[in-house]
Design an enzyme around this catalytic site. Structure first.
Site, PDB file in Angstrom:
ATOM      1  N   ARG A 131      -6.187 -44.473 -82.371  1.00 20.08           N
ATOM      2  CA  ARG A 131      -4.863 -44.457 -83.041  1.00 20.08           C
ATOM      3  C   ARG A 131      -4.071 -43.168 -82.767  1.00 20.08           C
ATOM      4  NH1 ARG A 131      -7.855 -46.605 -87.498  1.00 20.08           N
ATOM      5  NH2 ARG A 131      -7.709 -48.876 -87.458  1.00 20.08           N
ATOM      6  N   LYS A 153       8.326 -41.101 -74.098  1.00 17.37           N
ATOM      7  CA  LYS A 153       8.228 -42.536 -73.803  1.00 17.37           C
ATOM      8  C   LYS A 153       6.999 -42.751 -72.941  1.00 17.37           C
ATOM      9  CE  LYS A 153      12.906 -44.387 -73.954  1.00 17.37           C
ATOM     10  NZ  LYS A 153      14.013 -44.960 -73.145  1.00 17.37           N
ATOM     11  N   GLU A 195      17.101 -38.950 -60.534  1.00 17.68           N
ATOM     12  CA  GLU A 195      17.119 -38.713 -61.989  1.00 17.68           C
ATOM     13  C   GLU A 195      17.854 -37.412 -62.309  1.00 17.68           C
ATOM     14  OE1 GLU A 195      16.254 -41.073 -64.010  1.00 17.68           O
ATOM     15  OE2 GLU A 195      14.376 -42.049 -63.441  1.00 17.68           O
ATOM     16  N   LYS A 237      18.004 -33.491 -71.233  1.00 14.74           N
ATOM     17  CA  LYS A 237      17.127 -34.527 -71.802  1.00 14.74           C
ATOM     18  C   LYS A 237      16.619 -34.099 -73.172  1.00 14.74           C
ATOM     19  CE  LYS A 237      13.678 -37.963 -71.239  1.00 14.74           C
ATOM     20  NZ  LYS A 237      12.899 -38.829 -70.394  1.00 14.74           N
ATOM     21  N   GLU A 247      15.519 -43.870 -79.501  1.00 18.25           N
ATOM     22  CA  GLU A 247      16.564 -44.668 -78.856  1.00 18.25           C
ATOM     23  C   GLU A 247      17.222 -45.663 -79.803  1.00 18.25           C
ATOM     24  OE1 GLU A 247      15.781 -45.535 -74.674  1.00 18.25           O
ATOM     25  OE2 GLU A 247      17.021 -47.327 -74.863  1.00 18.25           O
ATOM     26  N   ARG A 251      20.194 -42.137 -77.002  1.00 21.82           N
ATOM     27  CA  ARG A 251      19.180 -41.965 -75.954  1.00 21.82           C
ATOM     28  C   ARG A 251      19.316 -43.005 -74.843  1.00 21.82           C
ATOM     29  NH1 ARG A 251      12.737 -40.351 -76.253  1.00 21.82           N
ATOM     30  NH2 ARG A 251      12.412 -40.583 -74.011  1.00 21.82           N
ATOM     31  N   ASN A 255      19.281 -44.132 -69.606  1.00 18.78           N
ATOM     32  CA  ASN A 255      18.942 -45.285 -68.777  1.00 18.78           C
ATOM     33  C   ASN A 255      20.073 -45.680 -67.831  1.00 18.78           C
ATOM     34  OD1 ASN A 255      16.229 -46.204 -69.513  1.00 18.78           O
ATOM     35  ND2 ASN A 255      17.113 -46.334 -71.555  1.00 18.78           N
ATOM     36  N   HIS A 258      19.409 -47.850 -64.807  1.00 19.14           N
ATOM     37  CA  HIS A 258      18.071 -48.435 -64.936  1.00 19.14           C
ATOM     38  C   HIS A 258      18.082 -49.949 -65.134  1.00 19.14           C
ATOM     39  CE1 HIS A 258      17.043 -44.247 -65.187  1.00 19.14           C
ATOM     40  NE2 HIS A 258      15.765 -44.483 -65.383  1.00 19.14           N
ATOM     41  N   HIS A 262      15.652 -51.401 -62.711  1.00 21.19           N
ATOM     42  CA  HIS A 262      14.411 -52.078 -63.115  1.00 21.19           C
ATOM     43  C   HIS A 262      14.361 -53.497 -62.530  1.00 21.19           C
ATOM     44  CE1 HIS A 262      13.542 -49.340 -66.851  1.00 21.19           C
ATOM     45  NE2 HIS A 262      13.290 -48.755 -65.712  1.00 21.19           N
ATOM     46  N   HIS A 275      10.667 -45.823 -57.920  1.00 15.86           N
ATOM     47  CA  HIS A 275      11.493 -45.910 -59.129  1.00 15.86           C
ATOM     48  C   HIS A 275      12.811 -45.144 -58.947  1.00 15.86           C
ATOM     49  CE1 HIS A 275      12.586 -46.005 -63.350  1.00 15.86           C
ATOM     50  NE2 HIS A 275      12.681 -44.685 -63.346  1.00 15.86           N
TER      51      HIS A 275
END
Ligand code: NAD
Ligand code: GLY
Length: 371
Positions: A131, A153, A195, A237, A247, A251, A255, A258, A262, A275
């Site tokens: 956990r 993330k 990026e 960032k 987010e 935030r 992206n 993206h 993606h 990427h």
């Protein structure tokens, strides 16, 4: 060329990410792996586990092991298969298998040594093992140093969609040793530049000007230019993540590019385009959509296309199975709501927003940008 800001002439930087009792530092500089001062204040534990891959292990696991030797009685190394195609359940399980086989307790500290793939999988393993255990990011790609190692993330891919299974779990420390970039292939440097470029249109028009002035120095891995680019990227960032860690709203601007990117990665099969390459092309497409929405002039699209091309990134998109496949893939994006795709668009240089777009305009963007 505009001069570097004075602070960039020093050889190291520290950026704090202000998240209250989970605040942490991002340390940036050449040679940090070998600098004892970089490793002060690590979480206390009996055991540290360095998670990496064979490519990076052969280059840097020895140095990290030495840096940690004064802090932990037991240091294990877990090597994952290299590449985006392995960012999956099976690879994640290799970490859990080893931690359990070695009797690692809930204080065990994981160290992610590698690029964004290792960082994202290790972070997710740290979020889930017993956990939640602490972890430290030691990013060794430009992309990971300016983006993926910062902000908490963590995820693995699903064959149907990128980063679909994951958790928010902040690292305790990020150590960006710029010297590790010396061994990075040129194609990976270009991927990282995507990026870096991203932060200009979404947050800092002056930084975009600076990147345009220094893109050749960045591709050549000029030390001062890299330090400034990594530091400014991390500052932007860190500010965005501090304002909206999970987010809920702002935030999402991180992206930019993206949603299209993606779709390229999932549509072509993970790993065919890097990427950062998919993000670079995706930013040009998102800028094109912004222009079609009347937000920015088409001259801005061409400005961004030219910069991405100079960075060594692809600026024409693959057709995939046609516009419908693009739309189907983008509807799976995590920013979509109720089946409606939402895009990060540029409202003016340095200012971005998340919004839906009429399908007809998205189809125009696809027609104009796909081969
Ligand atoms: P990567 O992790 O696949 O690394 C690229 C390649 O470089 C790999 O083959 C790796 O073994 C090799 N490598 C790493 N360091 C090296 C070095 N110093 N010298 C030589 N080779 C080295 O790719 P990446 O571009 O670092 O990361 C991409 C991943 O990051 C994607 O999965 C993406 O989804 C994720 N990402 C996550 C976030 C986030 O916020 N969590 C943000 C951006 C990207
Ligand atoms: N890379 C996107 C984010 O961290 O939110």
């Amino acid at each position: 060329m505009s001069p570097l800001p004075p602070a960039a002439s020093t050889d190291a930087a520290r950026v704090e990410i202000d998240l209250g009792d989970r605040a942490y530092d991002i340390l940036i500089g050449r040679g940090l792996l070998d600098e004892a001062a970089a490793w002060r204040g690590l979480p206390r534990a009996d055991c540290a586990v360095i998670v990496t891959n064979p490519t990076v292990a052969s280059l840097y696991a020895g140095a990290l092991r030495s840096a940690l030797a004064n802090h932990y009685r037991r240091i294990l190394v877990v090597e994952l298969p290299d590449g985006e195609a392995h960012k999956d359940w099976q690879t994640l399980n290799l970490i859990f298998d080893r931690l359990l086989a070695e009797g690692c307790d809930r204080k065990t500290v994981l160290f992610a040594l590698g690029g964004g793939v290792v960082g994202d999988i290790t972070g997710f393993a740290a979020a889930a093992y017993m956990r939640g255990v602490p972890f430290v990011q030691v990013p060794t790609t430009l992309l990971a140093q300016v983006d993926s190692s910062v902000g908490g993330k963590t995820a693995i891919n699903h064959p149907r969609g990128k980063n679909m299974i994951g958790a928010f779990h902040q690292p305790r420390l990020v150590v960006c040793d710029l010297a590790t970039l010396d061994s990075l292939p040129a194609r990976e440097i270009s991927a990282g530049l995507a990026e870096i470029i991203k932060y200009g249109p979404i947050a800092d028009a002056t930084f975009l000007d600076w990147i345009e002035d220094h893109i050749d120095a960045l591709r050549a891995c000029d030390a001062a230019a890299l330090l400034h680019a990594v530091r400014r990227s991390c500052e932007i960032k860190a500010a965005v993540v501090a304002a909206d860690e999970r987010e809920a709203d702002v935030r999402a601007i991180l992206n930019f590019g993206h949603t299209f990117g993606h779709a390229i990665e999932a549509g072509l099969g993970y790993g065919l385009w890097l990427h950062g390459e998919a993000v670079g092309c995706g930013m040009v497409m998102a800028a094109d959509l912004s222009a079609r929405l009347g937000l920015v002039p088409f001259a801005f699209v061409e400005r961004l296309r030219a910069l991405c091309a100079r960075a060594g990134l692809p600026v024409r998109a693959p057709r995939l199975g046609g516009a419908q496949q693009w739309l189907d893939l983008m509807r799976l994006d995590k920013k979509a709501e109720g089946g409606e795709i939402r895009f990060v668009v540029i409202e003016s240089v340095g200012k971005a927003a998340l919004r839906p777009a009429p399908e007809a305009l998205v189809r125009e963007t696809l027609a104009a940008n796909c081969d």
